[in-house]
Design an enzyme around this catalytic site. Structure first.
Site, PDB file in Angstrom:
ATOM      1  N   CYS A   1      -9.552   1.733   0.392  1.00 21.86           N
ATOM      2  CA  CYS A   1      -8.287   2.250   0.876  1.00 21.86           C
ATOM      3  C   CYS A   1      -7.057   1.676   0.156  1.00 21.86           C
ATOM      4  CB  CYS A   1      -8.181   2.074   2.379  1.00 21.86           C
ATOM      5  SG  CYS A   1      -7.072   3.275   3.125  1.00 21.86           S
TER       6      CYS A   1
ATOM      7  N   ARG B   1      -0.748  10.868   8.976  1.00 20.19           N
ATOM      8  CA  ARG B   1      -1.882  10.010   8.612  1.00 20.19           C
ATOM      9  C   ARG B   1      -3.182  10.798   8.737  1.00 20.19           C
ATOM     10  NH1 ARG B   1      -0.317   5.122   7.662  1.00 20.19           N
ATOM     11  NH2 ARG B   1      -2.466   4.399   7.413  1.00 20.19           N
TER      12      ARG B   1
ATOM     13  N   HIS C   1     -13.441   2.911   5.472  1.00 20.06           N
ATOM     14  CA  HIS C   1     -13.474   1.611   6.168  1.00 20.06           C
ATOM     15  C   HIS C   1     -14.652   1.610   7.131  1.00 20.06           C
ATOM     16  CE1 HIS C   1      -9.360   0.297   5.196  1.00 20.06           C
ATOM     17  NE2 HIS C   1      -8.936   1.504   5.461  1.00 20.06           N
TER      18      HIS C   1
HETATM   19  N1  GLN Z   1      -1.184   1.812   3.507  1.00 24.71           N
HETATM   20  C1  GLN Z   1      -2.021   2.777   2.884  1.00 24.71           C
HETATM   21  C2  GLN Z   1      -1.913   4.158   3.512  1.00 24.71           C
HETATM   22  O1  GLN Z   1      -1.450   4.289   4.541  1.00 24.71           O
HETATM   23  C3  GLN Z   1      -3.480   2.296   2.971  1.00 24.71           C
HETATM   24  C4  GLN Z   1      -3.949   2.202   4.390  1.00 24.71           C
HETATM   25  C5  GLN Z   1      -5.302   1.494   4.508  1.00 24.71           C
HETATM   26  O2  GLN Z   1      -5.702   0.626   3.713  1.00 24.71           O
HETATM   27  N2  GLN Z   1      -6.032   1.844   5.572  1.00 24.71           N
HETATM   28  O3  GLN Z   1      -2.328   5.109   2.956  1.00 24.71           O
END
Ligand code: GLN
Length: 247
Positions: A93, A127, A194
């Site tokens: 990520c 998101r 993840h």
């Molecule tokens: N901050 C980055 C995003 O929002 C990565 C997020 C993460 O590592 N889960 O895309």
């Protein structure tokens, strides 16, 4: 054999238990009589290309990414030389995003990346969250699936001809539209998944461990483990992803 691991920015990039991936490498190596030696590589820690058999970096919020990005970008050459020399790498990520050419935040700020992976990331308004299922593109086992959990605002666009980690069966993946997830360059794998990722994807853990052992001078197959719990965890995760019905 000692497997030398460089864990990049463990105190900054470690959300969704990404540190658990190191525990999986440690246990699966030990089950075959190998020992993992993990070096934390943080701000200003020297990183000699080839001094590690495996490099690992987890995910993080935009704030933490901004804290380490200049240091990571400055290591671009060393990381590219290491991977070209056969060092295996897993990036999750936020770490995956910053191992591309860079990350454009929602505020328009640009975080220069280490340019190992042929992609760029642009943070979107919404998101992309939930369980994900991929059909792996790794050559060894066509049709094998990879399961995990994603939560990112970033949309990662692969360059034409770049190799993804897999085709999205359920979930958003790199950008929610291309139908691909992750990226692969040699023995380096980048992904949004993840969970942590590896407890529920033992084949992927062994794929990376094999390449790390090759780099350490112990080539060859890893004897299979029973992986009953791992397969069950994979099946549960895959089932949750499928129940999302594609998105
Ligand atoms: N901050 C980055 C995003 O929002 C990565 C997020 C993460 O590592 N889960 O895309």
């Amino acid at each position: 054999m000692i497997v030398r691991v460089g864990h990049l920015y463990p105190e900054y990039l470690n959300i969704y238990a990404d540190r658990g991936n190191i525990a999986v490498f440690t246990r699966r190596a030990a089950a075959r009589g190998h020992e993992l030696r993990v070096d934390p590589v943080t701000l200003d820690t020297p990183l000699e290309p080839g001094s590690h058999d495996l490099l690992y970096v987890g995910g993080g919020q935009d704030r933490e990414q901004a804290m380490i990005a200049p240091d990571l970008a400055a290591r671009g050459d060393a990381i590219r030389v290491a991977v070209a020399g056969g060092t295996a790498l897993l990036a999750v990520c936020g770490g995956y995003q910053l191992l591309g050419r860079g990350y454009r935040g929602r505020d328009g700020s640009w975080l220069e990346g280490a340019a190992l992976f042929p992609h760029e990331t642009l943070a979107g308004e919404t998101r992309m969250i939930g369980d994900v299922l991929l059909e792996s593109a790794l050559d060894e086992a066509p049709g094998r699936t990879i399961a995990g959990f994603e939560n990112h605002a970033g949309r990662t666009v692969l360059d034409p001809g770049a190799e993804p980690l897999g085709r999205v069966v359920a979930g958003y993946g790199n950008d929610g539209t291309s139908g691909f997830e992750g990226c692969r360059v040699g023995s380096a794998i980048g992904t949004y998944l993840h969970g942590p990722l590896l407890p529920r994807n033992p084949e992927l853990a062994d794929w990376l461990l094999c390449r790390a052992l090759e780099h350490a001078g112990a080539p060859g197959e890893l004897e299979p483990l029973s992986d009953e719990l791992e397969r069950l965890a994979h099946a549960v995760s895959a089932g949750r992803a499928r129940s999302r019905g594609g998105r």
